[in-house]
Design an enzyme around this catalytic site. Sequence first.
Site, mmCIF file in Angstrom:
data_model
loop_
_atom_site.group_PDB
_atom_site.id
_atom_site.type_symbol
_atom_site.label_atom_id
_atom_site.label_comp_id
_atom_site.label_asym_id
_atom_site.label_seq_id
_atom_site.Cartn_x
_atom_site.Cartn_y
_atom_site.Cartn_z
ATOM 1 N N ARG A 55 102.374 22.735 99.472
ATOM 2 C CA ARG A 55 102.141 22.038 100.732
ATOM 3 C C ARG A 55 102.447 22.994 101.888
ATOM 4 O O ARG A 55 103.465 23.685 101.880
ATOM 5 C CB ARG A 55 103.027 20.791 100.849
ATOM 6 N N HIS A 58 92.789 26.741 100.320
ATOM 7 C CA HIS A 58 93.257 25.523 99.660
ATOM 8 C C HIS A 58 92.467 25.268 98.363
ATOM 9 O O HIS A 58 91.890 24.203 98.168
ATOM 10 C CB HIS A 58 93.150 24.316 100.597
#
Length: 187
Positions: free
Chosen positions: A102, A150
């Site tokens: 994260r 990502h």
Amino acid sequence: WVHVPPPLAKDRKVTVLGLGALGAACAGMLSSLGFQVTGWSRTPKDIVGVCCLSGDDGLRPALTGAEIVVLLLPRTPHTENLMNDERLGWLAEGAALLNPGRGPLIDDEALLRALDDGRLGHATLDVFPVEPLPADHPFWHHPRVTVTPHIASSTRPETASKAVVRAITAIESGQPAPHLVDRSRGY
């Protein structure tokens, strides 16, 4: 040309922060490859071949002297900016930091300071507090940062569809759905 062979796995100290499903699998695989692996989580875990530490008292020992750190923690109020100036200072000089977890786990300004002064050797970042990463962010051009979009984990239809079927089957049979989030814990 100076030829310096990289250290052997057995001579590398790796710390995995977060020992949920992904972190436990990562730590176990790194251990099976011969790395010295320490794992840290909020609650105690037991993983074969991994020195497992937990709680507030276990974080500093887990990070102290780590040469490679992999962040696989959830985003909670307790994990935001977990990797700050102080904690980055606990790592071995020249350590590598990998964040496929994260974005808000890392204090970006602290990370840039640690990279610029050489305390940290490299950071590979797949997630960021703001996504997509703004075009003017210093990570894009920093010589010690690798940016990925990502993509550390992708949803694949063949496995995702099976997970959806398992969840529907459980719910229809009156069982709890798998992988429920505990809202009090934040994950």
